[in-house]
Design a protein around this motif. Structure first.
Motif, mmCIF file in Angstrom:
data_model
loop_
_atom_site.group_PDB
_atom_site.id
_atom_site.type_symbol
_atom_site.label_atom_id
_atom_site.label_comp_id
_atom_site.label_asym_id
_atom_site.label_seq_id
_atom_site.Cartn_x
_atom_site.Cartn_y
_atom_site.Cartn_z
ATOM 1 N N THR A 19 0.815 -1.214 0.000
ATOM 2 C CA THR A 19 0.000 0.000 0.000
ATOM 3 C C THR A 19 0.848 1.263 0.000
ATOM 4 O O THR A 19 0.306 2.366 -0.082
ATOM 5 N N GLY A 20 2.174 1.123 0.128
ATOM 6 C CA GLY A 20 3.041 2.283 0.233
ATOM 7 C C GLY A 20 3.460 2.588 1.650
ATOM 8 O O GLY A 20 4.328 3.437 1.874
ATOM 9 N N ALA A 21 2.847 1.924 2.627
ATOM 10 C CA ALA A 21 3.224 2.143 4.026
ATOM 11 C C ALA A 21 4.582 1.509 4.311
ATOM 12 O O ALA A 21 5.010 0.568 3.632
ATOM 13 N N VAL A 43 5.663 5.364 7.835
ATOM 14 C CA VAL A 43 5.182 6.138 6.701
ATOM 15 C C VAL A 43 3.770 5.680 6.404
ATOM 16 O O VAL A 43 3.525 4.475 6.241
ATOM 17 N N ARG A 44 2.858 6.609 6.354
ATOM 18 C CA ARG A 44 1.451 6.267 6.132
ATOM 19 C C ARG A 44 1.237 5.743 4.713
ATOM 20 O O ARG A 44 1.941 6.125 3.778
ATOM 21 N N ALA A 45 0.250 4.863 4.565
ATOM 22 C CA ALA A 45 -0.064 4.278 3.256
ATOM 23 C C ALA A 45 -0.460 5.361 2.274
ATOM 24 O O ALA A 45 -1.128 6.340 2.622
ATOM 25 N N PRO A 49 -11.675 10.873 10.919
ATOM 26 C CA PRO A 49 -10.541 11.179 11.783
ATOM 27 C C PRO A 49 -9.648 12.253 11.191
ATOM 28 O O PRO A 49 -9.579 12.449 9.980
ATOM 29 N N ALA A 50 -8.961 12.963 12.076
ATOM 30 C CA ALA A 50 -8.031 13.986 11.628
ATOM 31 C C ALA A 50 -6.888 13.342 10.860
ATOM 32 O O ALA A 50 -6.458 12.239 11.156
ATOM 33 N N ALA A 51 -6.404 14.062 9.846
ATOM 34 C CA ALA A 51 -5.344 13.515 9.009
ATOM 35 C C ALA A 51 -4.050 13.392 9.804
ATOM 36 O O ALA A 51 -3.613 14.341 10.452
ATOM 37 N N ASP A 52 -3.457 12.215 9.761
ATOM 38 C CA ASP A 52 -2.182 11.997 10.421
ATOM 39 C C ASP A 52 -1.053 12.455 9.515
ATOM 40 O O ASP A 52 -1.189 12.483 8.286
#
Length: 438
Positions: free
Chosen positions: A232-234, A267-269, A300-303
């Motif tokens: 997923t890119g994470a 690192v977020r997806a 939810p708020a963006a991480d």
């Protein structure tokens, strides 16, 4: 000189033993069907049958041991509702070598390839040193409890774990130095399977130094490293520094405590699969049901896309044994707060794992076992909550035949799913085995 070397080699090979093992296991299982399945209504209970033939070879010459095992699993799923056949290829290669006194080298290669039901084939916990992502019927211990995906009931899955390790006592009496390095890869292979279980891969390493100042005390310092990259890119990189103390209170009770810290870089997806994507089919490429999830509550708020955190790494465990020839008991209660990498999202957060395991050997041929556990995020983190449990019994009729019964259940509550998920299974297994010398 060449003749002497060849003669020495011939004597060593001639003195080695090569043994084989063959077995065939048949499991019949009743299990729950997920109520959130889309499409036509399905029966709440399904019946499965697994056939597992096993062939193994072992070479042992005293200083070196090598073994290879191949155990494909042929599964007949939902025999009474929508029959289908699934096949897993499962193999393991192990090697131990003692080139000199005080030094031991280890090597392992394990793999699983095929269609995997993520509940009936995943252990509730895992075995010591096992990769929790490798499907198998491993006795549950206090390794992290893995969440079950809300994507599909069965996925086309690959799991591979390669490990090289060494252990030595050359530093002196009471000292033990060990290290390992490896590479793991696991997850769904096709696009539909990756939506349920993203594919992840990366290296891992560990270095541990232990010292026993007294027969009942052991001190150890461990540095661990894992780096996981997801389809997923994470990405999740975790480095842990821990110190542990093990104390044997008496011949029955031992206490283990560990304190440390983990440095987590994540690192977020970058790819989020939309549940309502009109181009996403209701079934996977192999025809299995796809499950849908609903977002509840506020968005939810963006991480931040990247995050660097310090997370606790704490362990407290008590082991207890009652030695007996008629009712030998081994039990373990453990509580852990560790950096956890979610295999479904790639997120890293502190999570508590509470596990309780017990095994009773009621004589040489009959045993009972039970396990239970819970896992949940702590420290304000958001993550899945799980409660798992299971009981089993095994009866060795003779040296060739064994009978086993296993029941397990898992309750999962995800923050972005409207309702909790409850699954269960009950299995009756019969094993016929034979070993011999080649």
């Amino acid at each position: 000189m060449l003749d002497a070397a060849l003669a020495s080699l011939w004597l060593e090979v001639a003195s080695a033993s090569v043994t084989y093992s063959t077995a065939a296991r048949v499991d019949t299982r009743a299990r729950s069907m997920d109520a959130q399945a889309t499409g036509e209504p399905v029966a709440p209970v399904a019946a499965d049958m697994d056939i597992v033939p096993t062939l193994g070879l072992k070479y042992d010459d005293g200083s070196a041991v090598a073994s290879v095992q191949y155990a494909p699993r042929i599964s007949f799923r939902e025999a009474t509702t929508a029959p289908r056949t699934e096949v897993q290829h499962v193999g393991r290669l192990l090697g131990d070598w003692r080139p000199s006194r005080g030094l031991t080298l280890h090597g392992t290669q394990e793999f699983v390839l095929g269609q995997v039901n993520l509940f009936t084939n995943l252990p509730l916990g895992g075995g010591p040193g096992d990769d929790p992502t490798v499907p198998g019927d491993t006795p549950a211990t206090d390794l992290p409890i893995q969440p079950l995906p809300e994507g599909v009931d069965t996925v086309f899955f690959l799991s591979s774990l390669t490990t090289l390790a060494a252990e030595t006592v050359w530093l002196g009496p009471g000292w033990r130095l060990s290290g390992s390095a490896g590479f793991s890869a696991s997850g769904g292979l096709d696009d539909a399977a990756k939506e349920a279980v993203p594919f992840q891969y990366g290296p891992r390493a560990q270095l541990s130094l232990g010292y026993s100042p007294a027969p009942r005390h052991t001190l150890a310092t461990t540095v661990g490293y894992t780096d996981s990259r997801f389809s997923t890119g994470a990405r999740a990189t975790v480095t842990t520094f821990t110190g542990a103390w093990t104390h044997r209170l008496d011949r029955r009770t031992s206490l283990e405590a560990g304190v440390g810290v983990g440095v987590a870089y994540s690192v977020r997806a970058t790819e989020d699969a939309a549940a309502d994507d009109p181009e996403t089919p209701d079934t996977t490429a192999s025809g299995h049901r796809r499950l849908t999830t609903l977002q509840v509550g506020d968005t939810p708020a963006a991480d931040p896309a990247q995050r660097l955190e310090l997370l606790p790494d704490l362990t407290l465990a008590v082991s207890y044994r009652v030695p007996s020839r008629v009712a030998d008991f081994n039990g373990r209660l453990s509580a852990r707060v560790t950096p956890f990498v979610d295999r479904l999202t790639g997120l890293v957060y502190p999570r508590a794992d509470l596990t309780l395991n017990g095994t009773w050997a009621l004589g040489p041929r009959f045993r009972l076992s039970g396990t239970g556990g819970s896992a949940f995020a702590v420290g304000g983190a958001v993550g899945d909550r799980q409660v798992v449990g299971g009981v089993g019994a095994g009866w060795t009729l003779n040296r060739w035949v064994a009978l086993e019964v296993d029941t397990r259940t898992a309750w999962t509550r995800s923050p972005d799913v409207e309702a909790a998920r409850m699954v269960w299974s009950a299995t009756l297994g019969l094993t016929v085995q034979k070993t011999g010398i080649l």
